[in-house]
Scaffold this motif. Sequence first.
Motif, mmCIF file in Angstrom:
data_model
loop_
_atom_site.group_PDB
_atom_site.id
_atom_site.type_symbol
_atom_site.label_atom_id
_atom_site.label_comp_id
_atom_site.label_asym_id
_atom_site.label_seq_id
_atom_site.Cartn_x
_atom_site.Cartn_y
_atom_site.Cartn_z
ATOM 1 N N ARG A 147 14.238 45.003 8.018
ATOM 2 C CA ARG A 147 13.776 45.091 6.631
ATOM 3 C C ARG A 147 14.915 45.008 5.610
ATOM 4 N NH1 ARG A 147 12.358 49.775 5.984
ATOM 5 N NH2 ARG A 147 12.339 50.698 8.061
ATOM 6 N N ASN A 158 16.842 41.981 5.731
ATOM 7 C CA ASN A 158 17.197 40.555 5.764
ATOM 8 C C ASN A 158 16.577 39.803 4.591
ATOM 9 O OD1 ASN A 158 18.782 40.565 8.154
ATOM 10 N ND2 ASN A 158 16.903 40.761 9.357
ATOM 11 N N TYR A 159 17.014 40.168 3.401
ATOM 12 C CA TYR A 159 16.509 39.514 2.196
ATOM 13 C C TYR A 159 17.687 38.993 1.381
ATOM 14 C CZ TYR A 159 12.296 41.963 3.600
ATOM 15 O OH TYR A 159 11.228 42.415 4.323
ATOM 16 N N THR A 160 17.430 37.935 0.649
ATOM 17 C CA THR A 160 18.510 37.288 -0.099
ATOM 18 C C THR A 160 18.743 37.914 -1.462
ATOM 19 O OG1 THR A 160 16.916 35.656 -0.916
ATOM 20 C CG2 THR A 160 18.172 35.085 1.069
ATOM 21 N N SER A 161 17.844 38.776 -1.900
ATOM 22 C CA SER A 161 18.018 39.415 -3.202
ATOM 23 C C SER A 161 17.718 40.903 -3.106
ATOM 24 C CB SER A 161 17.092 38.774 -4.246
ATOM 25 O OG SER A 161 15.737 39.107 -3.989
ATOM 26 N N ASP A 186 13.997 41.688 -3.606
ATOM 27 C CA ASP A 186 13.170 41.538 -2.406
ATOM 28 C C ASP A 186 13.392 42.698 -1.438
ATOM 29 O OD1 ASP A 186 12.061 39.230 -3.333
ATOM 30 O OD2 ASP A 186 13.301 37.880 -2.132
ATOM 31 N N LEU A 187 14.631 43.187 -1.372
ATOM 32 C CA LEU A 187 14.917 44.343 -0.520
ATOM 33 C C LEU A 187 14.041 45.524 -0.920
ATOM 34 C CD1 LEU A 187 16.688 45.947 1.549
ATOM 35 C CD2 LEU A 187 18.179 46.487 -0.392
ATOM 36 N N PHE A 207 10.084 44.514 -0.385
ATOM 37 C CA PHE A 207 9.588 44.308 0.976
ATOM 38 C C PHE A 207 10.289 45.175 2.027
ATOM 39 C CE2 PHE A 207 9.196 40.189 -1.306
ATOM 40 C CZ PHE A 207 7.813 40.171 -1.406
ATOM 41 N N GLY A 208 11.446 45.718 1.664
ATOM 42 C CA GLY A 208 12.184 46.522 2.631
ATOM 43 C C GLY A 208 12.092 48.009 2.407
ATOM 44 N N TYR A 240 21.862 47.596 3.703
ATOM 45 C CA TYR A 240 21.851 46.239 3.146
ATOM 46 C C TYR A 240 23.270 45.788 2.806
ATOM 47 C CZ TYR A 240 20.761 42.469 -0.183
ATOM 48 O OH TYR A 240 20.697 41.269 -0.851
#
Length: 642
Positions: A45, A47-50, A53-54, A57-58, A73
């Motif tokens: 949770r 592995n997001y580019t922003s 989004d973390l 979704f995380g 992160y």
Amino acid sequence: MNLSTTAKGKEYLILFFIIVVAIVLRFLHPFDIPFTHDEHSALFRINYTSFKDLIEFGVKPDGHPAGIQVLLYFWTILFGYSEIAVKIPFLFLGVFSVFLIYKIGKQWYNSTVGLVSASFLSTLEYFVTYSQIARPYISGLFFTLLMVFFWIKIIKQPQKRVLINAGGYIGGSILCSYNHYFSLLFAVIVGITGLFLIERKFIKRYILFGLIIFIAFIPHIGITIGHLRMGGIEGWLGKPHYDFLIEYLKFAFNNSVLILILVLSIIVFGFYKREFASNYFRHSVIVFCWFILPFLIGFLYSIFVNAVLQYSMLIFSFPFFILLIFGHLPVLSYKYKWLLITVILSITSFSLIVERKHYSYFYNLSYEKILTHHDSLKRAKCDFISIVDSDKKISKYYVEKLSLDTSFIWADSFTSLVDFKSFIRKQNKPNLYFGCISWSNPTIIPIIQDYYPYIEWQKNYFTGTAYLFKKQKTENSQKPIYTSIMTFEGEEKNWRIERKEKVVDTMGYESCSSYLFDSTGESGPTFTIPLKEIINNQNNFIDVSLYTRMDEFPEDVLLCSSLESRGKNIDWRSTSFDTFVPKINYDKVWTKIYHTIKLSDIYLKYPDVILKVGVWNRKKQRFYIDNFEIKVRKGNTVIYGL
């Protein structure tokens, strides 16, 4: 060098020894410490580019505050995703916590209390394990101890080093609030305690500290409200029982009789000396409240709202229970301090390594072992079919990391248990390998054993099990612990048939006899026996099965089991016949129905537990049953830890 400096140096030498032991126990074979399921889940949770989004979704779907997820992160961006890289900060926070509890114990009571408390934090499995897990538990322990360390300074010496102490207290409290909701709860309890203890002339400043902490948490309030709306985790966590606290304390002290004797001996020794400091009783009331209130709040919330209470959540307050039970110890001489600390470290380390087998079980988790067993059989050119029931994302991690063979079949690739059974029935290889994690459907095993009846070996791991089944019996084949079968050819011990006229001799699975259900009744034959007479461990499985021939497709026909204690039902579960009866040609064949009881998932600490098994024909349909069998097989004794 004066005497006081020498005495302080000697004391720090003992503390240094305690910390060295803490480091060794936490960093033993550091590259072999595996990720747990929770750690894998957390890493998936991030592995997001922003950052947006973390959070979206995380963090929001998780139910924990954002702090540790945000730390992971950025930490993994800098240092990578290897086990040791991810765990390093938590390992060190576990060691730093040992130092902080020493300082708090010395501040609040005396140096002996600090050293004894540090010794237990150094070596108890509770603290060693969570130091090796990159989740918000050991971090929360460190943050709460850091907060309390500076809080004591603010309360005892509010006019000294104001900025440093205020910064430490405020910073520690903010870290608690972003770490875990129970560490946030603990920070609130400590903050409220201070309102009753701070000198009145400093009360406004103290309230200002609390206001700053609250303001710092405002950005997270929206996320927290969302988490509260999610409810609890009753999908897999049951409500706590009334012996939860006793069981928790046993767990925290390694479930060890040796450690219990050690703890009681130290307590008795302290009361024998009876050298209570002037603030002993007030301080003891405070640490008692700090320990008991998080438990009571979590317990009552779990009982009346949603189940949330777990052992891990009480790690933030447990050090204060240690201070409570050892706070009466007197100041000992240097020689006796060394003796006492050496005894504590020796016994608790022995318990960790030998009794608890920490490095054998925790370092060999099921996700990896399930796959490596398959790979080893493949490399040994074993003639076998292989089925794996595990987490696919976690399995992919180990397959790629260890370059493992993947020519196995996923258990979830079958649409139903009927589909699974059909597949197993068609196999002609002599061996079948099955690796599964703890939440795998236990009914899979008796289905496999219909065609591969012999368990050649069973490898038990924390959170999972691996099996090798054979079609042919060998000298290593595992024997069932207990079996009983009703064929309706005569009377059998522990079986009761009230309506003997329903036993017919014109229809049977293997013989001519069976039992007829029809419109005249809902119940039929029952099996009743004291549970202790058929199991040898509370992790055993009870496999129940029967054959049925239906005149019509079953509707609300259930194969049921119940566990009762002195007339009180403690567990009831059932399997519907339609789980296994085919939707076509059901009136022309005998179909086997399976029902498995996984005892390790049931709370069994009741007196005189009785097992009852039967069929409930709720709509009074017409059908026959035969070969009604009860079988007990070996379970995994370490599935949820020792």
